[in-house]
Design a protein around this motif. Structure first.
Motif, PDB file in Angstrom:
ATOM      1  N   LEU B 165       0.830  -1.205   0.000  1.00 61.80           N
ATOM      2  CA  LEU B 165       0.000   0.000   0.000  1.00 61.80           C
ATOM      3  C   LEU B 165       0.869   1.261   0.000  1.00 61.80           C
ATOM      4  CD1 LEU B 165      -2.811  -1.043   2.535  1.00 61.80           C
ATOM      5  CD2 LEU B 165      -2.717  -1.365   0.060  1.00 61.80           C
ATOM      6  N   CYS B 166       1.928   1.234   0.790  1.00 62.86           N
ATOM      7  CA  CYS B 166       2.844   2.383   0.803  1.00 62.86           C
ATOM      8  C   CYS B 166       3.460   2.605  -0.570  1.00 62.86           C
ATOM      9  CB  CYS B 166       3.962   2.166   1.825  1.00 62.86           C
ATOM     10  SG  CYS B 166       3.446   2.254   3.542  1.00 62.86           S
ATOM     11  N   GLU B 167       3.906   1.521  -1.177  1.00 65.11           N
ATOM     12  CA  GLU B 167       4.549   1.660  -2.484  1.00 65.11           C
ATOM     13  C   GLU B 167       3.599   2.257  -3.501  1.00 65.11           C
ATOM     14  OE1 GLU B 167       6.801  -1.644  -4.360  1.00 65.11           O
ATOM     15  OE2 GLU B 167       5.637  -1.210  -6.166  1.00 65.11           O
ATOM     16  N   ILE B 168       2.403   1.726  -3.524  1.00 59.73           N
ATOM     17  CA  ILE B 168       1.460   2.192  -4.535  1.00 59.73           C
ATOM     18  C   ILE B 168       1.118   3.657  -4.330  1.00 59.73           C
ATOM     19  CG2 ILE B 168      -0.953   1.989  -5.233  1.00 59.73           C
ATOM     20  CD1 ILE B 168      -0.566  -1.011  -5.239  1.00 59.73           C
ATOM     21  N   GLN B 169       0.909   4.028  -3.062  1.00 65.30           N
ATOM     22  CA  GLN B 169       0.559   5.432  -2.879  1.00 65.30           C
ATOM     23  C   GLN B 169       1.742   6.354  -3.197  1.00 65.30           C
ATOM     24  OE1 GLN B 169      -1.301   7.672   0.667  1.00 65.30           O
ATOM     25  NE2 GLN B 169      -3.032   6.810  -0.442  1.00 65.30           N
ATOM     26  N   GLU B 170       2.931   5.909  -2.892  1.00 66.25           N
ATOM     27  CA  GLU B 170       4.095   6.718  -3.256  1.00 66.25           C
ATOM     28  C   GLU B 170       4.203   6.877  -4.775  1.00 66.25           C
ATOM     29  OE1 GLU B 170       6.427   8.567  -1.906  1.00 66.25           O
ATOM     30  OE2 GLU B 170       7.782   8.721  -3.635  1.00 66.25           O
ATOM     31  N   ARG B 171       3.987   5.793  -5.484  1.00 70.71           N
ATOM     32  CA  ARG B 171       4.092   5.873  -6.941  1.00 70.71           C
ATOM     33  C   ARG B 171       3.004   6.758  -7.540  1.00 70.71           C
ATOM     34  NH1 ARG B 171       4.488  -0.200  -8.972  1.00 70.71           N
ATOM     35  NH2 ARG B 171       4.324   0.872 -10.982  1.00 70.71           N
ATOM     36  N   LEU B 172       1.800   6.622  -7.023  1.00 68.77           N
ATOM     37  CA  LEU B 172       0.711   7.462  -7.524  1.00 68.77           C
ATOM     38  C   LEU B 172       0.969   8.923  -7.181  1.00 68.77           C
ATOM     39  CD1 LEU B 172      -2.426   5.290  -6.713  1.00 68.77           C
ATOM     40  CD2 LEU B 172      -1.430   5.742  -8.957  1.00 68.77           C
ATOM     41  N   HIS B 173       1.551   9.123  -6.010  1.00 67.87           N
ATOM     42  CA  HIS B 173       1.876  10.479  -5.597  1.00 67.87           C
ATOM     43  C   HIS B 173       2.796  11.148  -6.613  1.00 67.87           C
ATOM     44  CE1 HIS B 173       2.585  13.782  -2.821  1.00 67.87           C
ATOM     45  NE2 HIS B 173       3.887  13.631  -3.003  1.00 67.87           N
ATOM     46  N   VAL B 175       2.886  10.883  -9.684  1.00 69.65           N
ATOM     47  CA  VAL B 175       2.213  11.353 -10.892  1.00 69.65           C
ATOM     48  C   VAL B 175       0.963  12.159 -10.547  1.00 69.65           C
ATOM     49  CG1 VAL B 175       3.123   9.666 -12.511  1.00 69.65           C
ATOM     50  CG2 VAL B 175       1.140   9.074 -11.124  1.00 69.65           C
ATOM     51  N   GLY B 176       0.895  12.588  -9.306  1.00 71.35           N
ATOM     52  CA  GLY B 176      -0.173  13.515  -8.936  1.00 71.35           C
ATOM     53  C   GLY B 176      -1.537  12.885  -8.759  1.00 71.35           C
ATOM     54  N   LEU B 177      -1.577  11.608  -8.464  1.00 68.94           N
ATOM     55  CA  LEU B 177      -2.876  10.949  -8.346  1.00 68.94           C
ATOM     56  C   LEU B 177      -3.257  10.647  -6.895  1.00 68.94           C
ATOM     57  CD1 LEU B 177      -2.704   8.595 -11.456  1.00 68.94           C
ATOM     58  CD2 LEU B 177      -4.061  10.664 -11.170  1.00 68.94           C
ATOM     59  N   VAL B 178      -2.605  11.298  -5.955  1.00 68.77           N
ATOM     60  CA  VAL B 178      -2.992  11.149  -4.552  1.00 68.77           C
ATOM     61  C   VAL B 178      -3.513  12.489  -4.064  1.00 68.77           C
ATOM     62  CG1 VAL B 178      -2.202  10.679  -2.210  1.00 68.77           C
ATOM     63  CG2 VAL B 178      -1.294   9.355  -4.126  1.00 68.77           C
ATOM     64  N   ASP B 179      -4.663  12.454  -3.446  1.00 69.82           N
ATOM     65  CA  ASP B 179      -5.262  13.680  -2.955  1.00 69.82           C
ATOM     66  C   ASP B 179      -5.491  13.543  -1.459  1.00 69.82           C
ATOM     67  OD1 ASP B 179      -6.569  16.090  -2.732  1.00 69.82           O
ATOM     68  OD2 ASP B 179      -8.525  15.225  -3.260  1.00 69.82           O
ATOM     69  N   ASP B 180      -4.680  14.225  -0.690  1.00 75.97           N
ATOM     70  CA  ASP B 180      -4.871  14.250   0.758  1.00 75.97           C
ATOM     71  C   ASP B 180      -4.887  12.833   1.351  1.00 75.97           C
ATOM     72  OD1 ASP B 180      -5.173  15.525   3.176  1.00 75.97           O
ATOM     73  OD2 ASP B 180      -7.368  15.498   3.075  1.00 75.97           O
ATOM     74  N   GLY B 181      -3.919  12.029   0.954  1.00 76.28           N
ATOM     75  CA  GLY B 181      -3.840  10.674   1.515  1.00 76.28           C
ATOM     76  C   GLY B 181      -4.767   9.664   0.869  1.00 76.28           C
ATOM     77  N   SER B 182      -5.543  10.095  -0.083  1.00 74.15           N
ATOM     78  CA  SER B 182      -6.494   9.174  -0.730  1.00 74.15           C
ATOM     79  C   SER B 182      -6.142   8.942  -2.189  1.00 74.15           C
ATOM     80  CB  SER B 182      -7.911   9.733  -0.650  1.00 74.15           C
ATOM     81  OG  SER B 182      -8.354   9.764   0.678  1.00 74.15           O
ATOM     82  N   CYS B 183      -6.349   7.733  -2.638  1.00 77.63           N
ATOM     83  CA  CYS B 183      -6.152   7.445  -4.048  1.00 77.63           C
ATOM     84  C   CYS B 183      -7.077   6.308  -4.468  1.00 77.63           C
ATOM     85  CB  CYS B 183      -4.697   7.053  -4.309  1.00 77.63           C
ATOM     86  SG  CYS B 183      -4.169   5.579  -3.412  1.00 77.63           S
ATOM     87  N   ALA B 184      -7.212   6.166  -5.760  1.00 82.14           N
ATOM     88  CA  ALA B 184      -7.971   5.036  -6.290  1.00 82.14           C
ATOM     89  C   ALA B 184      -7.223   3.751  -5.946  1.00 82.14           C
ATOM     90  CB  ALA B 184      -8.119   5.172  -7.797  1.00 82.14           C
ATOM     91  N   PHE B 185      -7.962   2.688  -5.779  1.00 81.13           N
ATOM     92  CA  PHE B 185      -7.318   1.407  -5.485  1.00 81.13           C
ATOM     93  C   PHE B 185      -8.165   0.269  -6.056  1.00 81.13           C
ATOM     94  CE2 PHE B 185      -5.653  -2.112  -3.011  1.00 81.13           C
ATOM     95  CZ  PHE B 185      -4.308  -1.834  -3.033  1.00 81.13           C
TER      96      PHE B 185
END
Lengths: 248, 248
Positions: B165-173, B175-185
């Motif tokens: 989960l950490c890896e995915i959110q870091e990677r999405l971050h 490319v600008g796809l994390v908004d306030d700790g939230s992302c698609a999953f």
DNA sequence: CGAAGCATTGAAAAGCTTCAAGTGCGGTGG
DNA sequence: CCACCGCACTTGAAGCTTTTCAATGCTTCG
């Protein structure tokens, strides 16, 4: 490159390996051999050539001996992510990144050539066959990493250990280091455990199972595979990921 | 490349990603964008873009949507070896080998650009910054593969899922796809199991543990990390392997 | 000879899987 | 509009693989 020129030449396994991946031009092979001869080094067993977090500015080509790439977690758990065998090149392109994400440790005493980044860049710029061969090497090493992920994720202990033995013997075979099913195997059960993601105790029992079923003999740092195809079947092993087939 | 030129541009995540790895030249960015615009494709969820054993003669760049690389054993066991997210390039150099050693399947509907090998070679030959950026991408993807090996080999289930989960959110971050700790999953528990080497049942229980300790919210294909540093500590996660620091 | 490192063994415990069943949801067709 | 179906998610219980703990033997080496 005529085979006879390679006899007794420390670069032999490297040339042989790269040639198997992509045919080297005569010119490229000569360039590479010069570079190797000018950068010869040795290291003893149990040394670290590279430590996680360090910057690296050269490429290392292994001429003889065994090493492993590994990573450790903060609390000391260690995972060997792959083995590095004669003919292998470490980090042919990793100097593009600034910092290594893993360590490289020796299992035996090794001899290797260290080529400075600047020289390496000249080599691959001057000979396209060299550049392609090194890239193929990097790509095959990536494919190997994927196969390890599969192995650790989905193969049970017996399959997993068997798979590793198959892989190593296939790789050694490519550089002429297997003789009638037998090869060196200077890997302790501790290392084997760290490579397979198992405990030492369980590796020990798994090896006994392989021995008792007469598939392998493993004694005195020497591995003999008695029935290769049976072992490959057991391991669900296919050597394709270690090879580059010609296209066309 | 001026940021405003990227608004609404399908190539945006790609340029952003490559730029973060290695700064692209204006020229390179323009070339790349043209190539992307000329090779746009779409695919629905649950499709395979590439199948293990096939030959591949083009490079795919993901503009939106999620995919995974996976391998299957003869008896059907499946291991996802990594996820492919917007901005990622599949197999930038794998055409050097002749046959893919894995499949690529979509998790969602995706849009991507397909660039023929010949065009891709022209691109990287014409602009050094492009060539280097793509190589960095390949190298980071290799580092990621190593980290997965460590994760599956040495992290216990809870750490392992948390790490992913950490890896995915870091990677999405990135490319600008994390908004306030939230992302698609958009990943089912089945996929998660195949990615972590666990059983679905155990993934389910592990997720509940993460939810119960209030570290994450995972609902309706949406992931929120409530306490990133606590989750990272639990996972023994460090984002270094996903980044290329500038040298010098 | 003692120390160190690796291999081996037994026993108990833990972590994870498997089996089996049931829930909830969105989509489809009658 | 509702019933049905498929699919993902959830839960409980049992069982198995693998780990952990602990002790012992073997070999090498200073």
């Amino acid at each position: 490159m005529h085979p006879q020129k390679l006899e007794g030449n420390p670069a032999q396994p490297v040339i042989r390996r790269l040639n198997a991946l992509r045919p080297l031009s005569e010119h490229g092979a000569v360039l590479l051999q010069q570079a190797i001869q000018e950068g010869l080094h040795r290291a003893g067993p149990g040394e670290d050539l590279v430590i996680e977090g360090e910057a690296v500015d050269s490429v290392r080509i292994i001429l003889s001996g065994w090493l492993c790439r590994y990573k450790t977690l903060e609390d000391g758990r260690r995972q060997i992510v792959n083995f590095i065998l004669p003919g292998d090149t470490c980090d042919a392109h990793l100097y593009l990144l600034s910092v290594m994400d893993y360590s490289i440790g020796t299992l035996t005493s090794v001899s290797y050539a260290e080529i400075k980044r600047s020289l390496f860049e000249k080599l691959v710029a001057n000979d396209r066959s060299l550049a392609e061969a090194f890239w193929c090497e990097t790509l095959v090493s990536g494919a190997t990493q994927r196969e390890w992920t599969v192995s650790i994720g989905r193969r049970v202990a017996l399959e997993r250990v068997a798979h590793l033995l198959c892989e190593i013997q296939e790789r050694l075979h490519q550089v002429g280091l297997v003789d009638d099913g037998s090869c060196a195997f200077p890997v302790t059960q501790i290392d084997l455990a760290d490579a397979t993601g198992l405990s030492v105790v369980h590796v020990n029992r798994t090896l006994q199972e392989l021995r008792n079923s007469r598939l392998i003999v493993l004694r005195d740092r020497m591995l003999t595979i008695n029935d290769l195809s049976a072992l490959q079947d057991l391991a669900l092993f296919s050597p394709d990921y270690l090879r580059t087939k010609r296209r066309g």
